[in-house]
Scaffold this active site. Structure first.
Site, mmCIF file in Angstrom:
data_model
loop_
_atom_site.group_PDB
_atom_site.id
_atom_site.type_symbol
_atom_site.label_atom_id
_atom_site.label_comp_id
_atom_site.label_asym_id
_atom_site.label_seq_id
_atom_site.Cartn_x
_atom_site.Cartn_y
_atom_site.Cartn_z
ATOM 1 N NE ARG A 1 -3.575 0.156 2.632
ATOM 2 C CZ ARG A 1 -3.666 0.386 3.879
ATOM 3 N NH1 ARG A 1 -3.708 -0.394 4.935
ATOM 4 N NH2 ARG A 1 -4.221 1.604 4.131
ATOM 5 C CG ASP B 1 -4.427 8.867 0.788
ATOM 6 O OD1 ASP B 1 -4.490 10.105 1.139
ATOM 7 O OD2 ASP B 1 -5.482 8.212 0.190
ATOM 8 C CG HIS C 1 -8.446 6.260 10.836
ATOM 9 N ND1 HIS C 1 -9.492 5.548 9.853
ATOM 10 C CD2 HIS C 1 -9.030 6.401 11.923
ATOM 11 C CE1 HIS C 1 -10.615 5.653 10.497
ATOM 12 N NE2 HIS C 1 -10.395 6.126 11.730
ATOM 13 N N GLY D 1 -17.021 10.214 -0.001
ATOM 14 C CA GLY D 1 -16.311 8.868 -0.094
ATOM 15 C C GLY D 1 -15.948 7.988 1.010
ATOM 16 N N PRO E 1 -21.026 7.499 -4.558
ATOM 17 C CG PRO E 1 -19.374 6.162 -5.871
ATOM 18 C CD PRO E 1 -19.602 6.871 -4.735
#
Ligand code: OAD
Length: 269
Positions: A75, A109, A142, A214, A241
């Site tokens: 990752r 990220d 996180h 998201g 979505p």
């Protein structure tokens, strides 16, 4: 774009322009268009027989640290190779233009942070160089996948190098106490940083509008943050979505991808 969705988007964007305080809660979906897989999409290839809940725990690390490090190494390589997308850019622009806006992210990220550093013209890309008044409005719940910390002592450092993890013997160790180093992220079953979480709840309680983008909204306490906005009389906008447990409570729902929707939803002009 369906008629309904356009209406919801226009109306929500207008309400955001008129709101005094806005909090934005993001999850893995905002990084999907940068090429980073979300957690609850099927995990790929080698990893498809695991669930994140089986790898992202202190127990998993105690049982098989090399396995957990291999997953994080994969990752981390993915994150290093990716760039912020229009969703991150839109959030960064919004935080620059609106001094009362707060970002709360579950993502580890660092892509929001890279876009924010870009929006403030920080060449190193390091959010630590942003003014304090801005840093307090960026709440990372996180942790940071491109940092490592010691399992035993307080050692912590930024780190984006590949990690050798073929066996336990080669794993990275703490330069202070020789115990194992681990990714500087929060795992299932671990506490979030108290002051950060408190600041997120406070920002949500003050906000007229909470934008939730998201996230599957199933991991707590993060998923409880929008509830604070509702409880103090504010409204939710959901950008996703798919439907989530929060969808029924959202005043506006915009069905679409974050990279397409957020630039319009958060336009300040
Ligand atoms: P999930 O993987 O649970 O959910 C991703 C959400 O993004 C889903 O609701 C998708 O429908 C949506 N999505 C997918 N593509 C999108 C796009 N292009 N635009 C907008 N939305 C899109 O990720 P999180 O909710 O972030 O925790 O997961 C929460 C936490 O669980 C993570 O922070 C992580 C994870 O295990 C820890 O690591 C502690």
């Amino acid at each position: 774009m369906g008629h309904d969705r356009r209406d919801q988007l226009t109306e929500a964007a207008q309400a955001i322009r008129e709101a005094k305080e806005v909090v934005i809660l993001t999850g893995a979906g905002v990084s999907a268009e940068s090429g980073i897989p979300t957690f609850r999409d099927a995990m790929e290839g080698l990893w498809s027989r695991y669930r994140p809940e089986e790898l992202a725990t202190p127990e998993a690390f105690r049982r098989d640290p090399a396995l957990v490090w291999r997953w994080y190494d994969m990752r981390r390589r993915g994150v290093v190779a990716c760039r912020p997308n229009p969703a991150h850019e839109a959030v960064a622009h919004f935080l620059r233009e609106r001094s009362s806006a707060t970002l709360v992210t579950q993502n580890v990220d660092g892509l929001h942070q890279r876009a924010l550093a870009g929006a403030w013209g920080v060449a190193s890309g390091d959010v630590a160089e942003l003014p304090e008044s801005v840093r307090v409005r960026i709440l990372t719940l996180h942790g940071d996948i491109l940092a490592v910390r010691c399992v035993a002592c307080d050692y912590l450092r930024p780190d984006q190098d590949p990690v050798a993890a073929e066996s336990d013997h080669v794993l990275p160790r703490c330069p202070q106490c020789d115990q194992l180093l681990r990714p500087a992220v929060v795992w299932f079953g671990e506490m979030l940083d108290g002051p950060t979480l408190e600041a997120a709840f406070e920002a949500a309680a003050r906000a007229d509008i909470c934008v939730v983008a998201g996230t599957s909204a199933v991991v707590h306490p993060a998923a409880s943050i929008p509830e604070m906005t509702l409880r103090s009389g504010g409204r939710l906008v959901e950008v996703n979505p798919a439907r989530t447990p929060l969808s029924g409570k959202a005043y506006w729902r915009v069905t679409g991808s974050a990279g397409e929707v957020l630039p319009t939803l958060l336009a300040t002009g």
